[in-house]
Scaffold this active site. Structure first.
Site: not given
Length: 247
Positions: A66, A114, A118
């Site tokens: 993920h 992502e 992040h």
């Protein structure tokens, strides 16, 4: 003091005050980008499809990535855009181990998200300070952990029978030497138990395994990991096979 000099001093003071105010506002907007640990989040594609109630076709029958998430930091550098060309040589592995389960024909949108949310924060660590290093390093950690094969060795396989969450956590802790965290979908109407959705293993900034929660650390809020996902309650849980059987 001459009027011109006084006027100049007043202007300088006013500019300084405005700069300080602007800097404070920028700091408020940017939020707190300090973080302590990295979270390697694996998700179970069958549950991902169930979670979003989406017509996922043939989800992978193995745990996929993920993301690699710093805790307590999001979107650290909005001026660092995602560039697919920088990870071109990683694409075969990315499509295999880090697919967009929900939108299998457009993986790059997922990877862009992502990176921006992040990866720009993880880049504070030298080993992850570029898109190539972030995605390549995440793939390396995923392959080093070998979660799929470890679960198989432990005899934890998708099944119509239920598992105890404590047994899964204890078994994984015996392998990795640290305490993982498991997220589940709560039972919906007509279902007996929660459904396993994600397993996370945590790392220090030096990329050494560590417990996902240390004594005294606050826990994540409910639903922090996605729509409907929560930290699993102690008790039984369903680990759904790729071809789900009514239970």
């Amino acid at each position: 003091m001459k009027p011109a000099a006084a006027h100049s001093l007043l202007l300088r003071s006013l500019c300084l005050a405005l700069c300080c105010f602007g800097g404070a506002r920028a700091s408020l907007r940017s939020g707190n980008h300090e973080w302590k640990k990295l979270i390697m989040v694996h998700h179970w594609p069958v549950t991902v499809c169930k979670e979003v109630e989406h017509d996922c076709r043939d989800p992978p029958d193995y745990w996929t990535i993920h993301g690699l998430w710093p805790d307590k930091a999001e979107e650290c550098n909005g001026s660092w855009p995602f560039n697919l060309e920088e990870i071109k040589d990683l694409l075969p592995k990315m499509k295999m181990y880090w697919p967009d389960v929900i939108h299998p024909l457009n993986h790059s949108h997922f990877w862009k998200h992502e990176w921006e949310k992040h990866g720009t924060c993880a880049a504070q660590v030298d080993a992850l300070n570029s898109q190539k290093k972030y995605f390549g390093g995440s793939l390396d950690l995923y392959q080093q952990l070998e979660l799929n094969s470890m679960l198989q060795k432990l005899g934890i396989k998708p099944s119509i029978n239920y598992y105890q969450i404590s047994d899964i956590k204890d078994a994984l802790a015996s392998i990795y030497g640290v305490i993982p965290k498991v997220q589940c979908l709560p039972p919906k109407q007509g279902e007996e138990v929660q459904t396993i959705g994600q397993i996370e293993l945590c790392f220090t900034k030096e990329l050494q395994l560590r417990n996902c929660t240390e004594p005294g650390e606050p826990g994540e809020p409910r639903g922090a990991w996605g729509p409907g996902l929560e930290v699993c309650e102690d008790g039984p849980a369903f680990y759904p096979p790729p071809q789900q059987t009514a239970h």
